[in-house]
Scaffold this active site. Sequence first.
Site, mmCIF file in Angstrom:
data_model
loop_
_atom_site.group_PDB
_atom_site.id
_atom_site.type_symbol
_atom_site.label_atom_id
_atom_site.label_comp_id
_atom_site.label_asym_id
_atom_site.label_seq_id
_atom_site.Cartn_x
_atom_site.Cartn_y
_atom_site.Cartn_z
ATOM 1 C CD GLU A 230 -1.245 -0.429 3.684
ATOM 2 O OE1 GLU A 230 -2.325 -1.011 3.424
ATOM 3 O OE2 GLU A 230 -0.925 -0.101 4.838
ATOM 4 C CG HIS A 256 1.761 -8.016 6.355
ATOM 5 N ND1 HIS A 256 0.480 -8.445 6.631
ATOM 6 C CD2 HIS A 256 2.583 -8.801 7.099
ATOM 7 C CE1 HIS A 256 0.520 -9.435 7.510
ATOM 8 N NE2 HIS A 256 1.787 -9.668 7.802
ATOM 9 C CG HIS A 338 5.275 -10.158 11.910
ATOM 10 N ND1 HIS A 338 4.961 -8.918 11.395
ATOM 11 C CD2 HIS A 338 4.644 -11.061 11.141
ATOM 12 C CE1 HIS A 338 4.158 -9.061 10.353
ATOM 13 N NE2 HIS A 338 3.951 -10.354 10.186
ATOM 14 C CG ASN A 339 4.679 -15.413 11.617
ATOM 15 O OD1 ASN A 339 4.332 -14.758 12.589
ATOM 16 N ND2 ASN A 339 3.813 -15.944 10.784
ATOM 17 N N PRO A 370 1.488 -2.392 11.902
ATOM 18 C CG PRO A 370 0.826 -4.086 10.451
ATOM 19 C CD PRO A 370 1.861 -3.744 11.495
ATOM 20 N N GLY A 371 -1.913 -1.103 11.424
ATOM 21 C CA GLY A 371 -3.267 -1.146 11.992
ATOM 22 C C GLY A 371 -4.163 -1.995 11.121
ATOM 23 C CG HIS A 394 1.891 -9.379 14.270
ATOM 24 N ND1 HIS A 394 0.777 -9.558 15.060
ATOM 25 C CD2 HIS A 394 1.642 -10.056 13.106
ATOM 26 C CE1 HIS A 394 -0.102 -10.309 14.412
ATOM 27 N NE2 HIS A 394 0.396 -10.615 13.233
ATOM 28 N N GLY A 395 0.648 -6.044 15.106
ATOM 29 C CA GLY A 395 -0.425 -5.350 14.405
ATOM 30 C C GLY A 395 -1.570 -5.104 15.366
ATOM 31 C CB ALA A 396 -5.002 -3.864 14.846
#
EC number: 6.5.1.8
Length: 466
Positions: A230, A256, A338-339, A370-371, A394-396
């Site tokens: 994005e 991502h 993140h994995n 990220p959100g 790692h995110g929302a």
Amino acid sequence: MAKLKLRGKDLRALGYPEAPVISIAMNIMEKEYKFEKEEVVMDLLRKILAAPVEYANDAVLGLIAQQLIPKEDPEGMNVSLNKTGIAFNVFGGENIEQGAMNQMYQAAKLPVAVDGALMPDAHSGYGLPIGGVLATENAVIPYGVGVDIGCRMCLSVFDIDPKELIQKEQYFTRELKEATLFGGGRQFDQIASHEVLDRPEFDEIAVLKGLQGRAARQLGSSGSGNHFVEFGIVEIGAADPMLGLAPGNYLGLLSHSGSRALGASIANHYTRIAKEKRRLPGEVGNLAWLSLDEQEGIEYWLAMNLAGDYASACHHIIHEKIAAQLGREPIGRVENHHNFAWKEIVEGRECIVHRKGATPAGKDVLGIIPGSMTAPGYIVKGRGETASLSSAAHGAGRKMSRTAAMNSITHHLMKETLEKHGVKLLGGGLDEAPQAYKDIGEVMRNQQELVDIVGLFTPKIVRMDG
């Protein structure tokens, strides 16, 4: 009508082990399903691999299934969990579902567990919960890393006025479409060049030999689900020496995605071996581990690191393509896995730290959290907090399963939300709607002691699968 013709490398890509089962499966399917479509046959083979016991008594498919059912291994052992687990810290526990908490409690009882933590975006997964961090002694858990090995964030910052995203929306939309490829099985016709494809592990580790071709064709692509590329607005409020950007607004490119079929095949192959070697009770079976003193553990460690580097290469190819189209070099870049699993010092000894859906947040380490497609993401700098094993969210994090989101969110509501936030969506589905995710602001408030915020990313043109 053409007769069915299968290839061994395609079965290996599904996760079938390097064993006689591949030739047995090919012979049976080509004989008994010779006029069936290949995608139907491959889907059936996938189902047999996932649940061989269910097909064990089938008159035709039973022979394949029986090859996949773990045999009694005299070297394998039944492993009992400890009665009490190690202590672990929970961040933002009031917003974490009970299923994720239960999975972490079970992981804490593993005999190899040393320390752990649960991040505020946590929700249920396979093996470790998403958002679970677990340190182990000389042991690596394939499903503690996850199926999408090395799933990763990558942000490139360009010295371009972000107002151009509105003024030239069609231009930036076209660039995203032309430079990306999304979807679970999608592959490029033309292979990109990258040194990761020449790594010796592809020749030295048996399971990787059949995966190199597909990995080459998927290099630079993204998967389905929550993977995205994005354009958006990067806001830097104050200069930070680690980030190296002056205060101001910039155009950002954020991606991502992970290691595609390569990572999934590695994860499934070595999880099966781990389960054969160490039989854990019930649902905890997915936490079976491999010792780094044994050949299979060493192989997995090497394969995992290869998959992580492959995931990074996928991002770099996407970002380089778009940078070339923009005619600009990025003035800054931030990225993180993140994995993954790392060798780190915990409580004075070297351990394997698994971060499944958790961002590394060591002292002064930069990362991206990220959100959602309408919520901001955060550029962060780790504080090295030992209570979280130097980790952050790692995110929302999901608050609805994909099925629940599909059943409760309407296309009208999603369109209305996108318009409200001025976001253009290319692809994407209701399962990834903003309403399916937790409030990223609350997640960040629950980890203020873990990271410092050094920048903000606001999505504007989002490309996803679909």
